[in-house]
Every structure is written in structure tokens, then in C-alpha cells.
Design a protein around this motif. Structure first.
Motif, PDB file in Angstrom:
ATOM      1  N   SER A  31     -69.085  33.246 -12.245  1.00 48.64           N
ATOM      2  CA  SER A  31     -68.193  33.104 -13.402  1.00 48.64           C
ATOM      3  C   SER A  31     -69.124  32.294 -14.499  1.00 48.64           C
ATOM      4  O   SER A  31     -69.133  32.743 -15.656  1.00 48.64           O
ATOM      5  N   ARG A  34     -71.429  35.476 -15.779  1.00 52.43           N
ATOM      6  CA  ARG A  34     -70.714  36.026 -16.876  1.00 52.43           C
ATOM      7  C   ARG A  34     -70.418  35.303 -18.204  1.00 52.43           C
ATOM      8  O   ARG A  34     -70.527  35.871 -19.295  1.00 52.43           O
ATOM      9  N   GLU A  37     -73.747  35.564 -20.178  1.00 55.10           N
ATOM     10  CA  GLU A  37     -73.889  36.931 -20.645  1.00 55.10           C
ATOM     11  C   GLU A  37     -72.992  36.996 -21.920  1.00 55.10           C
ATOM     12  O   GLU A  37     -73.609  37.708 -22.901  1.00 55.10           O
ATOM     13  N   GLU A  38     -71.829  36.683 -21.775  1.00 55.52           N
ATOM     14  CA  GLU A  38     -70.987  36.769 -23.197  1.00 55.52           C
ATOM     15  C   GLU A  38     -71.653  36.077 -24.174  1.00 55.52           C
ATOM     16  O   GLU A  38     -71.495  36.606 -25.533  1.00 55.52           O
ATOM     17  N   LYS A 142     -73.189  43.964 -10.546  1.00 58.37           N
ATOM     18  CA  LYS A 142     -72.527  43.553 -11.582  1.00 58.37           C
ATOM     19  C   LYS A 142     -72.182  42.002 -11.125  1.00 58.37           C
ATOM     20  O   LYS A 142     -71.639  41.752 -10.003  1.00 58.37           O
ATOM     21  N   GLU A 144     -69.495  40.104 -10.650  1.00 55.35           N
ATOM     22  CA  GLU A 144     -68.197  39.897 -10.453  1.00 55.35           C
ATOM     23  C   GLU A 144     -67.937  39.718  -8.842  1.00 55.35           C
ATOM     24  O   GLU A 144     -68.561  40.403  -8.247  1.00 55.35           O
TER      25      GLU A 144
END
Length: 479
Positions: A31, A34, A37-38, A142, A144
Motif C-alpha cells: 500500500s 502504491r 507511485e501515485e 505490480k 498489489e
């Protein structure tokens, strides 16, 4: 008392309990990846991710050998996001896992986690999750969480410290030879196998510390000898590391490699060798590098020094498919045991090739010929060797015509050996040549090597000829 309660009382958690804690820690770490990265995509922050240094890429040279290039901006090293900053030192799920592992006596004992070893203690109970996440994200593709992708990664890590013994596959790349087969069994537990791209990349990455010449030599292999499911002592991390860094732990494999290399040389006469034992964990690991297969290379040089002289630019010889079966047959014969003289002959042939057929190789040549053909110490060795070689060459003709005057050849071999023992300073000049015809000269060391190969190959294919008395009887019969 239930088994789970009993384990907890002893300070040893069960696999399911540990798995749930690791799963939560991995999910939370993904998490964070991610989220970062966002933020980069939305240009809220500069890119916080760094890259693996010297990550390999596989190409193929015109001569058919692997050719590696390296990049330091190719693969993101997700773990550095956690390891290089202090902002992720207090992730709640990681802290819960850390406390659980520190209370697990089995885990603490395996890694030797004492209060004095603060760095190791923190890594193996907290920050190892960063490397595990990095490996998972690269393998899955990825950042996730996915249960099926997580399961093998967890089992590999859990098995790495919970099992008393671990299995490994040992791959030994064969240098500067090309084989026409993808896979063939050479004997019980030994295969000749083409090196797949995944193992080629792992070999290059974990050997990147070598100097450029050694890297080029070790890279020049398309096939390997494979020994599967060897057992590693895993009583502790130190015991495992000692095992994986000790060539003596693989002495049985090295002994078989001598037979295999000798079999190759007897059949093909080609220069070859090996430089590494590549130990690949079979289904376990607690050390990772992106999506590469974990690999523990052990340097074990068994190749001529001339290989360092840009041999990788040459086109490697192609071994014929029919020769592969002969190699397998000779290896099986050697590994079963039998006549000591044949083993001595193969040992000396290996020595000759490793020393680039130097002048001193003549001593090895004659030692091997004597072991194979002489059965007593009395009498003139020149005469006896000549007679028995003559008998053998009548039954199994030699391709080199100079063997027609075998007495002259053997006499020259002994003369040359005597000059070596006396320390002659001209051994690379005239004394290394034998004149047979007005315009024909041969190199005595090269000829002696070919003669030894022919003799060994004949004996392996015709076991009845291995007794010197057999050759005497054939000589008397006039065969």
C-alpha cells in the motif's frame, strides 16, 4: 493441551500464525508503494525510488555465446524506499510481526539474534520485509497483493529458516562448448542441460563483482552439468552460509566433475573446463534480488589459463550428438569404479589440458601410458610400450600416420621427458619436434596427447583390451 497452545507456551509460533502476520505486513508495505507511485504520477513529490545497480540483460553474440550488458537504471529497487529513510521505522503491522518473531525461540536461535547484534536483529525481524516485498512486486509484476502470488514467496521464506535440511540444485556451466541437445541424462542424478535465460541472468548478477576477464570466461557457457536435490545443513544461518561458501561441502560433485570433464576430453579432444558451481535453492530463500532466481556461486577454477586471453571472442566447437552418448558411457564407467589405470589416464589427460599442453605435460602423458600398458617394473619401458602400442594400433588404427613408426615416437617421448627432468631450456624449440619425413615434423606433446586420447577411447569401448596380456597375445598371434 492443544498443539497450538503448546507451541505458544514454548515461544514457537505455528506456520499459520506467522503467515497471517507476514501477509498483513506485506499488504501494508505494498500500500505504501502504491501511494508513493501515485504521488509521483500526480507530480506531488520527486521520484523516491532508486534502482538496482549493474542489473544484467542477456544478449547473444554472433559466436552463439551469451553476451551481457549491465544497467543501473533498469530495475526499481522497491526495498530502498524502506531501507534508506527513517520514516518507515514504525509501520504497525511490521512492529507486530517483529515482536512475534523476537518471541519465537526457533527463529531467534536460527538467525542468532542477540541484543548485541542490533543491525542483524533489526533486519531479520523488521526490514527483511522490505526485501521480501521487493521480490514479490517484481515476480508478480505490480505492487498489489494477490494470495496465489504471495503463497510461494512466503513458503520460500518460511522454509529457509524452519527446515533442518534444505535442497539445492547445483549447476556447473561448461565453458566454450556448444551441444546439440537441450537436455540429456549422463548418469544417475547428473544431466547435461541447456542453461535457461533465468539462470543465465542470475549467474551474471551474482557474479558481477568479478573482474571483466573472469566475467567473460564465466559467461561463455550455453550448457551446464546439473546435480539435482543435494542437501544443505540448515541448523542455523551460520551453518548454512558456511556450507554454501565451502567447495569442500561439494567434494562429491567435484569428484564427479573430474570424471565428466575427462570423458568430454577423451571423446572430443576439445579444450573446455568450468569455473563455478552455481547453487540454486530448490523452493526456499531469504535473500532476493528483484525477480532473479536466488543463486550462490562458488568459484572453483578448472580451466586453462589461456581461456583468459579473449577466448570468448572465438566460436566454440560444436559437439556431435553421437559423441554425447559416448561421453555418457565413459562417465558411467568411471563413476562405477573399475581399473585404476583408466582413472589415472583420465586424471592425467585432465592435467594436460588444464596446463595448455605445456612441455611438462609430457610427464603426464608417459605416466598415463605406463599406467595403462605396463604391468611390471622390469624390462625396457620403451620396448614394452612400443610393442603393446603397436599391437593395439593394429587392432584399433590411429588416424595419425606417424604412429606407423611407433617405436620412434615412444623413444622420442622418453627422450623429451628426460630433457624436462634435466631442466632443459630448449623445450619449446627443436626438442619438441620429431622428424618423420624430409618435410614433416610433429609436435611431440600434441601427438602424445592425441595418442593418449585414442588409447583411452579404445579401452573404454573395448574392455577386453584393457589387460596388457591381451595385447601381448594378439601380438604373438600376429594380429
Amino acid at each position: 493441551m492443544r498443539a497450538d497452545a503448546k507451541r505458544n507456551e514454548c515461544g514457537i509460533m505455528g506456520e499459520k500464525e506467522i503467515k497471517e502476520l507476514v501477509k498483513k505486513a506485506v499488504d501494508d508495505g505494498l500500500s505504501i508503494l502504491r501511494y508513493q507511485e501515485e504521488r509521483v504520477e500526480q507530480e506531488e513529490i520527486a521520484d523516491p525510488f532508486s534502482f538496482y545497480e549493474q542489473f544484467p540483460f542477456l544478449q547473444w553474440a554472433k559466436n552463439g555465446l551469451p553476451d551481457f550488458s549491465y544497467s543501473s537504471v533498469a530495475k526499481i529497487k522497491y526495498s530502498n524506499l524502506f531501507l534508506r529513510t527513517n520514516r518507515y521505522n514504525d509501520i504497525q503491522s511490521w512492529k507486530v510481526l517483529q515482536e512475534a518473531l523476537l518471541s519465537n525461540k526457533e527463529y531467534v536461535a536460527f538467525y542468532g539474534l542477540t541484543a548485541e547484534e542490533e543491525v542483524a536483529r533489526n533486519y531479520h525481524t523488521y526490514f527483511f520485509i522490505a526485501d521480501l516485498i521487493d521480490h514479490y512486486a517484481h515476480v508478480y509484476g505490480k505492487p498489489e497483493y494477490h494470495e496465489k502470488a504471495f503463497e510461494p514467496v512466503f513458503q520460500a521464506w518460511y522454509g529457509a529458516w524452519s527446515k533442518n535440511e534444505l535442497k539445492v540444485d547445483v549447476w556447473v556451466p561448461i565453458l566454450f562448448l556448444h551441444f546439440p541437445v537441450g537436455e540429456v541424462e549422463l548418469g544417475p542424478g547428473v544431466q547435461l542441460r541447456q542453461i535457461d535465460d533465468a539462470r543465465q541472468l542470475s549467474k551474471a548478477y551474482f557474479g558481477r563483482h568479478l573482474n571483466s576477464k573472469m566475467q567473460q570466461v564465466f559467461a561463455s557457457a550455453t550448457h551446464a552439468l546439473v546435480f539435482e536435490e543435494w542437501v544443505v545443513d540448515n541448523a542455523s544461518l551460520d551453518a548454512r552460509n558456511d556450507f554454501l561458501n565451502d567447495p569442500n561441502a561439494f567434494s562429491d560433485i567435484i569428484e564427479h566433475l573430474a570424471y565428466l570433464m575427462g570423458s568430454l576430453r577423451v571423446v572430443t579432444g576439445e579444450e573446455t573446463g568450468y569455473g563455478q558451481l552455481l547453487v540454486f535453492p530448490a523452493g526456499w530463500s531469504d535473500q532476493w534480488a528483484a525477480d532473479l532466481l536466488p543463486c550462490f556461486p562458488i568459484e572453483q577454477h578448472h580451466f586453462p589459463a589461456s581461456f583468459l586471453n579473449q577466448k570468448w571472442k572465438q566460436t566454440p566447437p560444436k559437439i556431435k550428438e553421437k559423441d554425447v552418448q559416448d561421453i555418457a558411457d565413459i562417465y558411467k564407467s568411471l563413476s562405477k569404479g573399475g581399473r585404476k589405470s583408466l582413472e589415472v589416464g583420465v586424471q592425467k589427460l585432465n592435467s594436460i589440458y588444464l596446463n595448455d599442453q605445456s612441455p611438462e605435460s609430457m610427464i603426464d602423458i608417459l605416466t598415463a601410458l605406463e599406467a595403462l600398458l605396463l604391468d611390471e617394473v622390469h624390462g625396457d619401458p620403451v620396448y614394452k610400450l612400443s610393442m603393446r602400442l603397436g599391437s593395439l594400433l593394429q587392432i584399433a588404427p590411429f588416424s595419425r600416420k606417424e604412429a606407423n613408426d611407433i617405436f620412434k615416437v615412444v623413444e622420442a617421448l622418453y627422450k623429451y621427458k628426460l630433457n624436462i627432468l634435466k631442466g632443459s631450456s630448449h623445450l619449446n624449440g627443436k626438442e619438441r619436434k620429431i622428424s618423420f619425413y624430409p618435410k614433416k615434423k610433429i609436435d611431440v606433446v600434441s601427438f602424445g596427447t592425441d595418442l593418449l586420447r585414442h588409447l583411452l577411447l579404445t579401452f573404454f569401448k573395448n574392455p577386453q583390451m584393457q589387460e596388457p596380456a591381451y595385447l601381448d597375445r594378439q601380438l604373438i598371434k600376429g594380429v
